[in-house]
Design a protein around this motif. Structure first.
Motif, PDB file in Angstrom:
ATOM      1  N   ASP A 112       6.588  11.534 -12.647  1.00 32.15           N
ATOM      2  CA  ASP A 112       7.815  10.734 -12.567  1.00 32.15           C
ATOM      3  C   ASP A 112       8.697  11.262 -11.429  1.00 32.15           C
ATOM      4  OD1 ASP A 112       8.570  13.094 -13.744  1.00 32.15           O
ATOM      5  OD2 ASP A 112       9.862  12.175 -15.241  1.00 32.15           O
ATOM      6  N   VAL A 113       9.809  10.590 -11.184  1.00 33.37           N
ATOM      7  CA  VAL A 113      10.675  10.905 -10.038  1.00 33.37           C
ATOM      8  C   VAL A 113      11.238  12.321 -10.139  1.00 33.37           C
ATOM      9  CG1 VAL A 113      12.798  10.234  -8.838  1.00 33.37           C
ATOM     10  CG2 VAL A 113      11.270   8.479  -9.697  1.00 33.37           C
ATOM     11  N   PHE A 114      11.685  12.713 -11.305  1.00 34.17           N
ATOM     12  CA  PHE A 114      12.296  14.041 -11.467  1.00 34.17           C
ATOM     13  C   PHE A 114      11.268  15.150 -11.279  1.00 34.17           C
ATOM     14  CE2 PHE A 114      15.002  11.173 -14.001  1.00 34.17           C
ATOM     15  CZ  PHE A 114      16.155  11.310 -13.256  1.00 34.17           C
ATOM     16  N   THR A 115      10.038  14.938 -11.714  1.00 32.37           N
ATOM     17  CA  THR A 115       8.972  15.919 -11.495  1.00 32.37           C
ATOM     18  C   THR A 115       8.613  15.992 -10.014  1.00 32.37           C
ATOM     19  OG1 THR A 115       8.111  15.349 -13.686  1.00 32.37           O
ATOM     20  CG2 THR A 115       6.659  16.600 -12.253  1.00 32.37           C
ATOM     21  N   GLN A 116       8.629  14.858  -9.342  1.00 31.64           N
ATOM     22  CA  GLN A 116       8.342  14.845  -7.908  1.00 31.64           C
ATOM     23  C   GLN A 116       9.367  15.673  -7.143  1.00 31.64           C
ATOM     24  OE1 GLN A 116       7.964  10.850  -6.325  1.00 31.64           O
ATOM     25  NE2 GLN A 116       6.863  10.158  -8.154  1.00 31.64           N
ATOM     26  N   ILE A 117      10.646  15.524  -7.511  1.00 30.75           N
ATOM     27  CA  ILE A 117      11.702  16.271  -6.823  1.00 30.75           C
ATOM     28  C   ILE A 117      11.592  17.762  -7.123  1.00 30.75           C
ATOM     29  CG2 ILE A 117      14.209  16.604  -6.692  1.00 30.75           C
ATOM     30  CD1 ILE A 117      14.476  13.583  -7.142  1.00 30.75           C
ATOM     31  N   SER A 118      11.306  18.121  -8.360  1.00 29.94           N
ATOM     32  CA  SER A 118      11.248  19.542  -8.726  1.00 29.94           C
ATOM     33  C   SER A 118       9.979  20.222  -8.214  1.00 29.94           C
ATOM     34  CB  SER A 118      11.359  19.707 -10.243  1.00 29.94           C
ATOM     35  OG  SER A 118      10.244  19.107 -10.880  1.00 29.94           O
ATOM     36  N   ASN A 119       8.920  19.471  -7.935  1.00 28.87           N
ATOM     37  CA  ASN A 119       7.668  20.057  -7.437  1.00 28.87           C
ATOM     38  C   ASN A 119       7.568  20.003  -5.917  1.00 28.87           C
ATOM     39  OD1 ASN A 119       6.802  20.639 -10.008  1.00 28.87           O
ATOM     40  ND2 ASN A 119       5.495  18.839 -10.184  1.00 28.87           N
ATOM     41  N   GLY A 120       8.629  20.292  -5.204  1.00 32.37           N
ATOM     42  CA  GLY A 120       8.577  20.361  -3.745  1.00 32.37           C
ATOM     43  C   GLY A 120       9.023  19.093  -3.049  1.00 32.37           C
ATOM     44  N   GLY A 121       9.708  18.218  -3.719  1.00 34.56           N
ATOM     45  CA  GLY A 121      10.164  16.984  -3.102  1.00 34.56           C
ATOM     46  C   GLY A 121      11.447  17.117  -2.311  1.00 34.56           C
ATOM     47  N   ILE A 122      12.202  18.199  -2.548  1.00 33.93           N
ATOM     48  CA  ILE A 122      13.490  18.365  -1.871  1.00 33.93           C
ATOM     49  C   ILE A 122      13.317  18.550  -0.357  1.00 33.93           C
ATOM     50  CG2 ILE A 122      15.523  19.840  -1.683  1.00 33.93           C
ATOM     51  CD1 ILE A 122      15.476  20.087  -4.703  1.00 33.93           C
ATOM     52  N   PRO A 123      12.386  19.390   0.136  1.00 34.56           N
ATOM     53  CA  PRO A 123      12.220  19.481   1.594  1.00 34.56           C
ATOM     54  C   PRO A 123      11.798  18.148   2.219  1.00 34.56           C
ATOM     55  CG  PRO A 123      11.126  21.326   0.531  1.00 34.56           C
ATOM     56  CD  PRO A 123      11.577  20.396  -0.550  1.00 34.56           C
ATOM     57  N   TRP A 124      10.922  17.401   1.558  1.00 33.77           N
ATOM     58  CA  TRP A 124      10.533  16.084   2.064  1.00 33.77           C
ATOM     59  C   TRP A 124      11.730  15.137   2.107  1.00 33.77           C
ATOM     60  CZ3 TRP A 124       6.378  14.896   4.641  1.00 33.77           C
ATOM     61  CH2 TRP A 124       5.229  15.654   4.471  1.00 33.77           C
ATOM     62  N   PHE A 125      12.545  15.174   1.056  1.00 31.24           N
ATOM     63  CA  PHE A 125      13.723  14.317   0.993  1.00 31.24           C
ATOM     64  C   PHE A 125      14.700  14.660   2.117  1.00 31.24           C
ATOM     65  CE2 PHE A 125      18.159  14.016  -0.481  1.00 31.24           C
ATOM     66  CZ  PHE A 125      18.282  12.629  -0.514  1.00 31.24           C
ATOM     67  N   LEU A 126      14.987  15.953   2.298  1.00 31.74           N
ATOM     68  CA  LEU A 126      15.929  16.371   3.337  1.00 31.74           C
ATOM     69  C   LEU A 126      15.398  16.067   4.740  1.00 31.74           C
ATOM     70  CD1 LEU A 126      17.218  19.764   1.876  1.00 31.74           C
ATOM     71  CD2 LEU A 126      18.408  17.573   1.977  1.00 31.74           C
ATOM     72  N   GLY A 127      14.119  16.347   4.985  1.00 33.04           N
ATOM     73  CA  GLY A 127      13.532  16.073   6.291  1.00 33.04           C
ATOM     74  C   GLY A 127      13.556  14.579   6.629  1.00 33.04           C
ATOM     75  N   THR A 128      13.194  13.750   5.674  1.00 28.71           N
ATOM     76  CA  THR A 128      13.210  12.301   5.885  1.00 28.71           C
ATOM     77  C   THR A 128      14.628  11.805   6.084  1.00 28.71           C
ATOM     78  OG1 THR A 128      11.261  12.106   4.472  1.00 28.71           O
ATOM     79  CG2 THR A 128      12.468  10.089   4.916  1.00 28.71           C
ATOM     80  N   SER A 129      15.557  12.334   5.323  1.00 28.57           N
ATOM     81  CA  SER A 129      16.951  11.903   5.441  1.00 28.57           C
ATOM     82  C   SER A 129      17.533  12.228   6.805  1.00 28.57           C
ATOM     83  CB  SER A 129      17.808  12.563   4.359  1.00 28.57           C
ATOM     84  OG  SER A 129      17.371  12.174   3.093  1.00 28.57           O
ATOM     85  N   VAL A 130      17.289  13.441   7.299  1.00 35.03           N
ATOM     86  CA  VAL A 130      17.823  13.845   8.605  1.00 35.03           C
ATOM     87  C   VAL A 130      17.183  13.016   9.712  1.00 35.03           C
ATOM     88  CG1 VAL A 130      17.864  15.746  10.278  1.00 35.03           C
ATOM     89  CG2 VAL A 130      18.468  16.164   7.892  1.00 35.03           C
ATOM     90  N   LEU A 131      15.858  12.863   9.675  1.00 31.47           N
ATOM     91  CA  LEU A 131      15.155  12.120  10.713  1.00 31.47           C
ATOM     92  C   LEU A 131      15.600  10.655  10.755  1.00 31.47           C
ATOM     93  CD1 LEU A 131      12.871  12.230  12.841  1.00 31.47           C
ATOM     94  CD2 LEU A 131      11.332  11.466  11.033  1.00 31.47           C
ATOM     95  N   LEU A 132      15.690  10.010   9.599  1.00 31.96           N
ATOM     96  CA  LEU A 132      16.070   8.602   9.560  1.00 31.96           C
ATOM     97  C   LEU A 132      17.544   8.403   9.909  1.00 31.96           C
ATOM     98  CD1 LEU A 132      14.556   5.981   8.853  1.00 31.96           C
ATOM     99  CD2 LEU A 132      15.718   6.029   6.680  1.00 31.96           C
ATOM    100  N   THR A 133      18.399   9.328   9.523  1.00 34.99           N
ATOM    101  CA  THR A 133      19.816   9.230   9.867  1.00 34.99           C
ATOM    102  C   THR A 133      20.019   9.347  11.376  1.00 34.99           C
ATOM    103  OG1 THR A 133      20.431  10.147   7.725  1.00 34.99           O
ATOM    104  CG2 THR A 133      22.095  10.228   9.451  1.00 34.99           C
TER     105      THR A 133
END
Length: 185
Positions: A112-133
């Motif tokens: 699920d979404v919360f497991t994805q974030i807790s299992n290493g999803g935060i670096p992917w989220f931050l990297g995608t956010s910075v690049l797209l912004t």
């Protein structure tokens, strides 16, 4: 009386009746002929108006100057203002990518979404956010408006609505999985 009933019965029963035979037995309906007279007011107005001859020459209308696109502000505060062009578009783009990524990982790994974030999803989220912004802000700081690049199918309004629905979808997905206690799919 018997003949009129017989005539009506024969008209109803006959399969080969024609219009001329029906007219003989038809009920008389009086028509009112009222004479109707139509007048055109345009002809009378044209007769009353005399052509006015002008002695001054009429100048041809001046062509309007070419319309320029409005100047887009490139100030940091204007671009990132609450009603500016950047915040809703960037959040919508991030939500569209996040929603598709969350569903894809959920289908492939069963997390699920919360497991994805807790299992290493935060670096992917931050990297995608910075690049797209950054990719979204660079054209805006150069003065390119979003509407200038808008086409008929891929319009700027369609992007806004898709981003809004993706934001709602991502929140609804996370909320549903939280209440359910597991994956949605």
């Amino acid at each position: 009386m018997a003949t009129s009933c017989y005539a009506i019965h024969s008209i109803m029963a006959s399969t080969m009746t024609t219009r001329s035979r029906l007219n003989h037995f038809a009920i008389y309906k009086p028509t009112i002929h009222v004479p109707l007279r139509v007048r055109s007011m345009a002809n009378e107005e044209q007769k009353e108006q005399q052509p006015i001859e002008s002695t001054t020459p009429v100048a041809p209308p001046k062509p309007s100057p070419p319309t320029r696109s409005p100047k887009v502000s490139t100030k940091f505060g204007d671009v990132l203002a609450f009603s500016g062009p950047a915040p809703e578009r960037i959040n919508g783009r991030l939500a569209m990518i996040g929603f598709v990524a969350a569903i894809a990982v959920e289908l492939s790994n069963g997390e699920d979404v919360f497991t994805q974030i807790s299992n290493g999803g935060i670096p992917w989220f931050l990297g995608t956010s910075v690049l797209l912004t950054l990719a979204s802000l660079i054209p805006l700081f150069q003065g390119v408006s979003v509407e200038s690049k808008s086409k008929t199918i891929m319009s700027s309004d369609a992007e806004l609505w898709n981003g809004r629905f993706a934001m709602l979808g991502l929140v609804a997905l996370a909320f549903t999985e939280f209440l359910k206690g597991g994956t949605l799919v």
